[in-house]
Write a protein that holds these residues in place. Structure first.
Motif, PDB file in Angstrom:
ATOM      1  N   SER A  61       5.918  -2.816  -3.901  1.00 32.84           N
ATOM      2  CA  SER A  61       7.323  -2.767  -3.509  1.00 32.84           C
ATOM      3  C   SER A  61       8.085  -4.051  -3.812  1.00 32.84           C
ATOM      4  N   VAL A  62       7.369  -5.154  -4.021  1.00 30.94           N
ATOM      5  CA  VAL A  62       8.037  -6.439  -4.266  1.00 30.94           C
ATOM      6  C   VAL A  62       7.694  -7.021  -5.637  1.00 30.94           C
ATOM      7  N   LYS A  63       6.792  -6.387  -6.347  1.00 30.29           N
ATOM      8  CA  LYS A  63       6.348  -6.908  -7.639  1.00 30.29           C
ATOM      9  C   LYS A  63       7.542  -7.026  -8.577  1.00 30.29           C
ATOM     10  N   GLY A  64       7.649  -8.181  -9.220  1.00 31.84           N
ATOM     11  CA  GLY A  64       8.756  -8.426 -10.138  1.00 31.84           C
ATOM     12  C   GLY A  64       9.972  -9.027  -9.469  1.00 31.84           C
ATOM     13  N   PRO A  86      18.187  -3.871   1.060  1.00 31.45           N
ATOM     14  CA  PRO A  86      18.222  -3.646   2.519  1.00 31.45           C
ATOM     15  C   PRO A  86      16.847  -3.287   3.091  1.00 31.45           C
ATOM     16  N   GLU A  87      16.031  -2.600   2.326  1.00 32.56           N
ATOM     17  CA  GLU A  87      14.707  -2.220   2.826  1.00 32.56           C
ATOM     18  C   GLU A  87      13.747  -3.408   2.904  1.00 32.56           C
ATOM     19  N   ASP A  88      14.153  -4.571   2.439  1.00 35.31           N
ATOM     20  CA  ASP A  88      13.350  -5.780   2.610  1.00 35.31           C
ATOM     21  C   ASP A  88      13.582  -6.413   3.983  1.00 35.31           C
ATOM     22  N   THR A  89      14.521  -5.891   4.737  1.00 36.51           N
ATOM     23  CA  THR A  89      14.810  -6.414   6.068  1.00 36.51           C
ATOM     24  C   THR A  89      13.596  -6.277   6.961  1.00 36.51           C
ATOM     25  N   ALA A  90      13.164  -7.403   7.540  1.00 40.54           N
ATOM     26  CA  ALA A  90      11.966  -7.419   8.377  1.00 40.54           C
ATOM     27  C   ALA A  90      11.757  -8.832   8.905  1.00 40.54           C
ATOM     28  N   VAL A  91      10.811  -8.949   9.818  1.00 40.47           N
ATOM     29  CA  VAL A  91      10.299 -10.267  10.193  1.00 40.47           C
ATOM     30  C   VAL A  91       9.147 -10.566   9.238  1.00 40.47           C
ATOM     31  N   TYR A  92       9.209 -11.728   8.612  1.00 42.74           N
ATOM     32  CA  TYR A  92       8.197 -12.125   7.641  1.00 42.74           C
ATOM     33  C   TYR A  92       7.245 -13.131   8.277  1.00 42.74           C
ATOM     34  N   TYR A  93       5.942 -12.876   8.085  1.00 41.58           N
ATOM     35  CA  TYR A  93       4.901 -13.688   8.670  1.00 41.58           C
ATOM     36  C   TYR A  93       4.043 -14.330   7.587  1.00 41.58           C
TER      37      TYR A  93
END
Length: 125
Positions: A61-64, A86-93
């Motif tokens: 989903s994030v490649k490239g 918008p679908e990348d919205t999240a808490v990143y750990y």
């Protein structure tokens, strides 16, 4: 014990970029792999990217769009995020693993031993 602290999250418009940073401290830090995961509201924490030695590995989903990098001299790991959606919205750990494994091994959150508190990334449409 290893402590991980993420920074760099924020609000960005779709198509924009952000760079997340993860600072590692504590006992001698020599983790064979550092990873990034994310968790959106109501969803499970999912794999985003990992740097095992000098080898990066990404979720489809994030490649490239995303690039993971590591500066061992500074005990830092970065996640460069471009073309955000918008679908990348999240808490990143940020996470660190103690054991050596394959790239697939490091896509599994249960194989990481230390975790940061997370940083919020919000992408507006």
């Amino acid at each position: 014990q290893v402590q991980l602290v993420e920074s760099g999250g924020g609000l960005v418009q779709a198509g924009g970029s952000l760079r997340l940073s993860c600072a590692a401290s504590g006992r001698t830090f020599s983790s064979p792999a550092m990873g990034w995961f994310r968790q959106a509201p109501g969803k499970e924490r999912e794999f985003v990217a990992t740097m095992s030695g000098n080898r990066p590995y990404y979720a489809d989903s994030v490649k490239g769009r995303f690039t993971v990098s590591r500066d061992n001299a500074k005990n830092m790991v970065y996640l460069h995020m471009n073309s955000l959606k918008p679908e990348d919205t999240a808490v990143y750990y940020c996470a660190a693993a103690r054991l050596i494994g394959s790239s697939h091994y490091y896509t599994q959150r249960g194989n990481y031993d230390y975790w940061g508190q997370g940083t919020q990334v919000t992408v507006s449409s």
